[in-house]
Structures are given as C-alpha cells and as structure tokens.
Design an enzyme around this catalytic site. Sequence first.
Site: not given
Length: 398
Positions: A393, A209, A80, A305, A301
């Site tokens: 991230y 998200y 990704h 992480k 979540p």
Amino acid sequence: MPDSASRTLHTQVAIVGAGPAGLLLAALLHKAGIDSVVVERQSRDYVLSRIRAGILEQTSVDTIVQAGVGARLMAEGIVHPGVDIVAGGHKRHLDMHRLVGRQVMAYGQTELTRDLMDAREATDRPTLYEAQDVRIEGLLDSAVQVHGVDPQGAFTVHAEWVAGCDGFHGVARRSIPAEVLHTFERVYPFGWLGVLADVPPASPHAVVYAQSDEGFALCSMRSMTRSRYYVQCPLTDRVEDWSDDRFWAALLPRLDPQTAAAVVTGPSIEKSIAPLRSFVAEPMRHGRLFLAGDAAHIVPPTGAKGLNLAVADVRLLAEALIDRCRSGSATGIDSYSQRALQRIWRVERFSWWATTLLHRFPDTDAFSQRLQRAELDELFGSERAQAHFADQYAGLPI
Ligand code: RFL
Ligand code: PHB
C-alpha cells in the site's frame, strides 16, 4: 483549413495527454534541459474539473519534489501514517509507519495537475489544449509526427520521440499495430459511486476501506474541510438514481460505528460513477512511441495505485529519455517496457487482490463469502500479513 496554413513545431519529445503522467514527464524533461511539446484533447479547465485520485505514495511525492513541483504538495498534503480496514462493522488500524517505516500522503490529483500546469506555463513551452483528431505517424521512421487541429488551426509536431500519456481512451495505444500489442483485461461486476462534499473528513489521518454485507465503502479526503466518499454500486446505476440523502444512507451502515458517527453529511459538490477494471497493454514501446500511465494500464482504485503507477512509469521513462538524448545511450529506452511491466504486474496483483477482498460480488456463493472472511482473518491475525499489506500500500520501490 488548407495545408499551407498548418503550423509546424519541432521538439525532442512530443507528449500526448496533459494529465498527471504527461505533465510530470514534461516537467522532469524540462529540468534536464530536454524540450517537449504537450498535446491535450480537452481544455485546461475540463482537465482540472475531473475528480480522481487522492493518495500519493512516498516515491511519488519524492518524484514530484524532484521535478520541482512539490512546494504546495509539501505545504498542504496531509500525511497518512496508516490505513483503516473495516470488516463486519469492526475497524482495524494498520500503522504503515510502524510496520514498514513508510507512509502515504493525501493530496488531490486535481491539485497536483494544477501545480503541474502552472509549472508548465512558467516554462513558456507550448501545451496545445483542445487538440482534436490527433494522429501519430512515423513510429518506425527516423522521426515522428503528431498531427491535430486546435483552436488556432491544424498543426504538426515533429519529434524524435513520442510519449503516449493520453489515458485509457487515448490515441497512442491504438497507434500500435494490433499484431504487436497484447492486452489483458478483467472487468468487475460493479462500480464506485463517488461523492465530494465540503465537510470535514470522518477520518483525517487514514483512509477507511470498509467491507460489508451491503457492499464496499471508502472514506477519504482532499483537505481538512473537503471529504471524498465512495460506495460500491451496480454497474447499471446512474448518477441521477442517487440523491445525496440516498448516498449518505447507503454509506453509514457499511462503516464501523465510530467512523459512521464521525461522518459529517452535507450537499455534494461532485458525484460520479466509475466502473472498475484491470487492464495491461504489452509492450509499452513501439519504435519511437512509449506508453505511460493509464494509456498502458488500469487498476481498480481499491489500492489507490493508478496515479502512483503513472508517476512510476514517468520516472523510468524520463530517466531513459534523458540518457538517450544526452549521451545517446539506448539502454534505458530499450529496457523501459520490460522494467515498467514487471512492477506494473505486481501492482495489478495487489489492486485485484484488495478489490476481491473488500467488495461484495453479485454472484458470490456462501463458500466464497467464507473464503473472503478467512482472508480478512488472515490479514488481521498476522503481523506479517499486515506488514506485507503495508509494504504494497505504501508503494513498491521504483
Ligand atoms: P489521465 O489522467 O486519464 O490523463 C490523460 C490525458 O490525455 C488526454 N487525452 C488526449 N489528449 C490528446 N489526444 C487524445 N486523443 C487524447 N485522448 C485523451 C485526456 O483528456 C487526459 O487529460 O491519465 P494519466 O495521466 O495516465 O493519469 C492516470 C490517473 O489519472 C489515474 O490512474 C488515477 O486517477 C486513478 N485513480 C487513483 N490513483 C491513485 O494513485 N490513487 C487514488 O487514490 C486513485 N483514486 C482513481 C481514483 C481513478 C478513479 N476513476 C475516476 C477512474 C479514484 C477514481 C474514482
Ligand atoms: C480518493 O481519495 O479518491 C481515493 C482514496 C483511496 C483509494 C481510492 C480513491 O483507494
């Protein structure tokens, strides 16, 4: 069972917990020629039935490869290069690779655990599954003992060191005296309802998200034919309250139109509700005991992480134990807790911030909603803010 029938095992490192933290530690130690015995409360199949994380940072991938268990991950993991954030029905793509030169990989925790279990079995060193009544003794003595009862009967593992990799509800953290242990906690007023379904993912190259007035939603995947979706739900909800139809009907309006149109619905093969929590226990060492992974800390979540933090702890701990066992140097084990916690608190901050940014809090007033919107504008309006997000991230250095 009488004491005389009790089995005795001797090893250098006793590892409590055969989740990803415990098994990865066992693999790294084995590679360095250091012996371990793993003790796990559940059966192998039960551990493999838990559906959890799906996203690995580059440093986690590197550590898994270094441990010699990365072959399937490298063949089947899906890169990704970026992440998508939806707010108010609009999707923005953050190209992590362009912003910070790093990316993440989609690979299920279940598959990673399976790879680690297979690697452990190939070493012929013991993993005691279905171990009940596990107790750890002698933390401040010249050796430690891990006692328990498995299907073969009572056992005692004698070890130089013990690694508490037994998750949030384990026994290791509770073995540290209350006057030594400090805990820090925040419980969030909502949970995540997760659904796994054998349908192609709506977004195969970026996790989505989504922040919306109806609450948070997330689109993720395990493979090109298996999807993982979540919606924010009240803590009082039970899985039985959520039919598949109700789940898909809640998910779609929280997404942008393009992602929603790409969602392929289908029967769920797993459905579960996870509460969201931030938690840190300090210190992560007491005498001969070291804590690693969820045994020491929990993150909500939202930043993907938890598993990555567990891998980072284990990498530090493995290096420290290898140094101690090989050369007698105590520098690594003496600084483990402080070094691990420094990184953990930064990741706790990011996970808390991302959770606050993207969820709908039940007690939110108009002022807080405007602040949330301003925070999102800040992120979308500034390349520097996006680079900061991407840096966190994609994962901090270990
Ligand atoms: P685990 O996986 O909980 O393993 C601990 C093991 O210890 C055993 N155990 C005992 N054994 C012996 N004696 C006892 N008394 C014992 N008590 C417990 C347990 O049976 C278990 O096998 O901890 P570990 O290894 O530290 O690994 C941590 C990760 O599992 C966790 O942080 C992640 O799953 C969190 N997480 C995510 N992390 C990510 O990095 N990326 C993600 O995308 C991500 N998504 C998630 C997540 C966690 C979720 N839930 C369910 C909380 C998504 C969700 C929904
Ligand atoms: C998942 O794939 O389960 C997943 C992905 C990203 C998260 C949390 C969970 O932030």
